[in-house]
Design an enzyme around this catalytic site. Sequence first.
Site, PDB file in Angstrom:
ATOM      1  N   ARG A   1     -10.664  -1.028  10.242  1.00 41.62           N
ATOM      2  CA  ARG A   1     -10.004   0.169  10.778  1.00 41.62           C
ATOM      3  C   ARG A   1     -10.493   0.446  12.190  1.00 41.62           C
ATOM      4  O   ARG A   1     -11.556  -0.018  12.601  1.00 41.62           O
ATOM      5  CB  ARG A   1     -10.270   1.376   9.869  1.00 41.62           C
ATOM      6  CG  ARG A   1      -9.263   1.404   8.746  1.00 41.62           C
ATOM      7  CD  ARG A   1      -9.505   2.558   7.818  1.00 41.62           C
ATOM      8  NE  ARG A   1     -10.535   2.203   6.867  1.00 41.62           N
ATOM      9  CZ  ARG A   1     -10.630   2.736   5.659  1.00 41.62           C
ATOM     10  NH1 ARG A   1      -9.771   3.636   5.262  1.00 41.62           N
ATOM     11  NH2 ARG A   1     -11.577   2.365   4.847  1.00 41.62           N
TER      12      ARG A   1
ATOM     13  N   ASP B   1       3.304  -0.938  12.531  1.00 42.71           N
ATOM     14  CA  ASP B   1       2.229   0.030  12.784  1.00 42.71           C
ATOM     15  C   ASP B   1       2.866   1.393  13.126  1.00 42.71           C
ATOM     16  O   ASP B   1       3.636   1.495  14.080  1.00 42.71           O
ATOM     17  CB  ASP B   1       1.414  -0.479  13.977  1.00 42.71           C
ATOM     18  CG  ASP B   1       0.065   0.191  14.103  1.00 42.71           C
ATOM     19  OD1 ASP B   1      -0.920  -0.378  13.614  1.00 42.71           O
ATOM     20  OD2 ASP B   1       0.010   1.283  14.697  1.00 42.71           O
ATOM     21  N   PRO B   2       2.584   2.451  12.364  1.00 38.48           N
ATOM     22  CA  PRO B   2       3.213   3.745  12.672  1.00 38.48           C
ATOM     23  C   PRO B   2       2.882   4.236  14.084  1.00 38.48           C
ATOM     24  O   PRO B   2       1.759   4.086  14.559  1.00 38.48           O
ATOM     25  CB  PRO B   2       2.616   4.679  11.617  1.00 38.48           C
ATOM     26  CG  PRO B   2       2.192   3.792  10.501  1.00 38.48           C
ATOM     27  CD  PRO B   2       1.766   2.509  11.143  1.00 38.48           C
TER      28      PRO B   2
ATOM     29  N   GLY C   1      -1.506   0.990  23.083  1.00 40.75           N
ATOM     30  CA  GLY C   1      -2.498   2.040  22.811  1.00 40.75           C
ATOM     31  C   GLY C   1      -1.914   3.438  22.870  1.00 40.75           C
ATOM     32  O   GLY C   1      -2.653   4.419  22.830  1.00 40.75           O
TER      33      GLY C   1
ATOM     34  N   VAL D   1     -11.739   2.980  13.867  1.00 39.27           N
ATOM     35  CA  VAL D   1     -12.994   3.656  14.210  1.00 39.27           C
ATOM     36  C   VAL D   1     -14.164   2.683  14.088  1.00 39.27           C
ATOM     37  O   VAL D   1     -14.972   2.541  15.023  1.00 39.27           O
ATOM     38  CB  VAL D   1     -13.224   4.903  13.318  1.00 39.27           C
ATOM     39  CG1 VAL D   1     -14.542   5.568  13.675  1.00 39.27           C
ATOM     40  CG2 VAL D   1     -12.074   5.892  13.462  1.00 39.27           C
ATOM     41  N   SER D   2     -14.249   1.996  12.945  1.00 35.18           N
ATOM     42  CA  SER D   2     -15.371   1.077  12.770  1.00 35.18           C
ATOM     43  C   SER D   2     -15.241  -0.115  13.727  1.00 35.18           C
ATOM     44  O   SER D   2     -16.236  -0.546  14.320  1.00 35.18           O
ATOM     45  CB  SER D   2     -15.476   0.622  11.316  1.00 35.18           C
ATOM     46  OG  SER D   2     -14.206   0.293  10.816  1.00 35.18           O
ATOM     47  N   ASN D   3     -14.025  -0.638  13.928  1.00 30.39           N
ATOM     48  CA  ASN D   3     -13.872  -1.754  14.871  1.00 30.39           C
ATOM     49  C   ASN D   3     -14.414  -1.385  16.250  1.00 30.39           C
ATOM     50  O   ASN D   3     -15.212  -2.128  16.829  1.00 30.39           O
ATOM     51  CB  ASN D   3     -12.395  -2.137  15.030  1.00 30.39           C
ATOM     52  CG  ASN D   3     -11.931  -3.116  13.970  1.00 30.39           C
ATOM     53  OD1 ASN D   3     -12.650  -3.410  13.017  1.00 30.39           O
ATOM     54  ND2 ASN D   3     -10.710  -3.619  14.116  1.00 30.39           N
TER      55      ASN D   3
ATOM     56  N   GLY E   1       3.010   1.378  -3.119  1.00 32.62           N
ATOM     57  CA  GLY E   1       2.090   1.490  -4.261  1.00 32.62           C
ATOM     58  C   GLY E   1       1.582   2.916  -4.395  1.00 32.62           C
ATOM     59  O   GLY E   1       1.540   3.487  -5.489  1.00 32.62           O
TER      60      GLY E   1
ATOM     61  N   TYR F   1       0.841  -1.207   0.000  1.00 27.19           N
ATOM     62  CA  TYR F   1       0.000   0.000   0.000  1.00 27.19           C
ATOM     63  C   TYR F   1       0.874   1.254   0.000  1.00 27.19           C
ATOM     64  O   TYR F   1       0.719   2.122  -0.869  1.00 27.19           O
ATOM     65  CB  TYR F   1      -0.911  -0.034   1.230  1.00 27.19           C
ATOM     66  CG  TYR F   1      -1.967   1.047   1.245  1.00 27.19           C
ATOM     67  CD1 TYR F   1      -3.080   0.963   0.406  1.00 27.19           C
ATOM     68  CD2 TYR F   1      -1.876   2.129   2.111  1.00 27.19           C
ATOM     69  CE1 TYR F   1      -4.061   1.948   0.421  1.00 27.19           C
ATOM     70  CE2 TYR F   1      -2.854   3.112   2.136  1.00 27.19           C
ATOM     71  CZ  TYR F   1      -3.948   3.022   1.303  1.00 27.19           C
ATOM     72  OH  TYR F   1      -4.913   4.000   1.324  1.00 27.19           O
TER      73      TYR F   1
HETATM   74  N1  UDP Z   1      -6.032  -0.266  15.982  1.00 27.71           N
HETATM   75  C1  UDP Z   1      -6.402  -0.764  17.215  1.00 27.71           C
HETATM   76  N2  UDP Z   1      -7.459  -1.624  17.259  1.00 27.71           N
HETATM   77  C2  UDP Z   1      -8.166  -2.000  16.161  1.00 27.71           C
HETATM   78  C3  UDP Z   1      -7.783  -1.476  14.894  1.00 27.71           C
HETATM   79  C4  UDP Z   1      -6.689  -0.623  14.842  1.00 27.71           C
HETATM   80  O1  UDP Z   1      -5.797  -0.458  18.258  1.00 27.71           O
HETATM   81  O2  UDP Z   1      -9.127  -2.779  16.297  1.00 27.71           O
HETATM   82  C5  UDP Z   1      -4.909   0.707  15.944  1.00 27.71           C
HETATM   83  C6  UDP Z   1      -3.835   0.373  14.918  1.00 27.71           C
HETATM   84  O3  UDP Z   1      -2.850  -0.456  15.518  1.00 27.71           O
HETATM   85  C7  UDP Z   1      -3.311   1.743  14.557  1.00 27.71           C
HETATM   86  C8  UDP Z   1      -4.523   2.671  14.733  1.00 27.71           C
HETATM   87  O4  UDP Z   1      -5.437   1.948  15.542  1.00 27.71           O
HETATM   88  O5  UDP Z   1      -2.297   2.140  15.442  1.00 27.71           O
HETATM   89  C9  UDP Z   1      -5.169   3.057  13.434  1.00 27.71           C
HETATM   90  O6  UDP Z   1      -5.395   1.876  12.720  1.00 27.71           O
HETATM   91  P1  UDP Z   1      -6.228   1.835  11.380  1.00 27.71           P
HETATM   92  O7  UDP Z   1      -6.178   0.423  10.874  1.00 27.71           O
HETATM   93  O8  UDP Z   1      -7.555   2.454  11.573  1.00 27.71           O
HETATM   94  O9  UDP Z   1      -5.461   2.802  10.382  1.00 27.71           O
HETATM   95  P2  UDP Z   1      -3.912   3.076  10.046  1.00 27.71           P
HETATM   96  O10 UDP Z   1      -3.745   4.488  10.474  1.00 27.71           O
HETATM   97  O11 UDP Z   1      -3.018   2.166  10.832  1.00 27.71           O
HETATM   98  O12 UDP Z   1      -3.820   2.860   8.594  1.00 27.71           O
END
Ligand code: UDP
Length: 311
Positions: free
Chosen positions: A184, A271-272, A205, A186-188, A146, A143
């Site tokens: 993602r 994970d950033p 976290g 938010v939705s999770n 890309g 990603y």
């Molecule tokens: N994350 C989390 N729980 C979840 C999904 C994601 O703690 O159920 C964390 C993930 O490790 C990242 C952040 O939330 O640090 C944002 O993740 P997301 O996949 O939404 O987007 P990203 O910015 O990583 O593309």
Amino acid sequence: MRVLVTGGAGFIGSNLCGRLLNEGHEVLCLDNFYTGSKNNIEEFKNNAAFEAIRRDISEPFNIEADFIINLACPASVPHYQKDPLKTMKDNVYGIFNVMENARRLKIPVLHTSTSEVYGSPSVHPQPENYNGNVNPVSIRSCYDEGKRAAETVMFDYHRQYGTDIKVIRVFNTYGPKMLENDGRVVSNFIVQALRGEDLTVYGDGKQTRSFCYVSDLIDGIMLFIEDKSGFTGPVNMGNNYEFTIADFAKLVLSITGSKSKIKFIELPKDDPIQRNPDLTLAKKTLGYNPKVSIEEGLKKTVEYFKKVVKR
Ligand code: UDP
């Protein structure tokens, strides 16, 4: 205008199709429905100004339009990692197909790139002239790289053929029409809170993100479409109100009133650690100014998920 929206049945794409139709444009929505959903475009099906076309962006196409907006690519981490080679093709073959169509028709292209081009940034907040810290061989590279390659292709079309380009780097965005199983954060968290399941915080976290409500991003896209100054970007768009993911989980619990608990689980690889857009350029060149507070945006998103989540 007749606007071709690739990825038009996706989360951002379908919200954008709605806005374009409201503003009197004709919309051609191209999607392969891999992560796009027919439910997202159901409300437009009787609108004579809307047309859905099932097509894969990685295959060449000839479609007549006045303007192209390219959003076609799986964007959530689990979805883009499911078939990483396909993700790379969607980005790279996809942008060649889009740009060839634009070159033939001599029309502008607005492309949605991503904050992922900055990788795991060592500069904070991230301005557009920061070139990023990206690993070319990680599980996120399909990603990140890309999307970086797609930006390169766009700027080379611009330099070599004079194609009119507009490049946005989209930071974390949320709102109605996200998929329930999008993956993602938010939705999770919202879906977990509504179902009374534990909220899954990855790692400790302490990593940060800044979340933009979808209507604010759409406002920014519309400002850029209407801009006639020749500004190409790349320009950051998102919201710069930064949260740790642990605090964000608590906010979702308070807004949903859920009794769910927070569970800390393993952090996915690469994970950033922090991410926050520097919005100075977007404000200065386009007058972009996100307005929706996280509380207001989350409430609207929770209302949406209450209607669609199976409990
Ligand atoms: N994350 C989390 N729980 C979840 C999904 C994601 O703690 O159920 C964390 C993930 O490790 C990242 C952040 O939330 O640090 C944002 O993740 P997301 O996949 O939404 O987007 P990203 O910015 O990583 O593309």
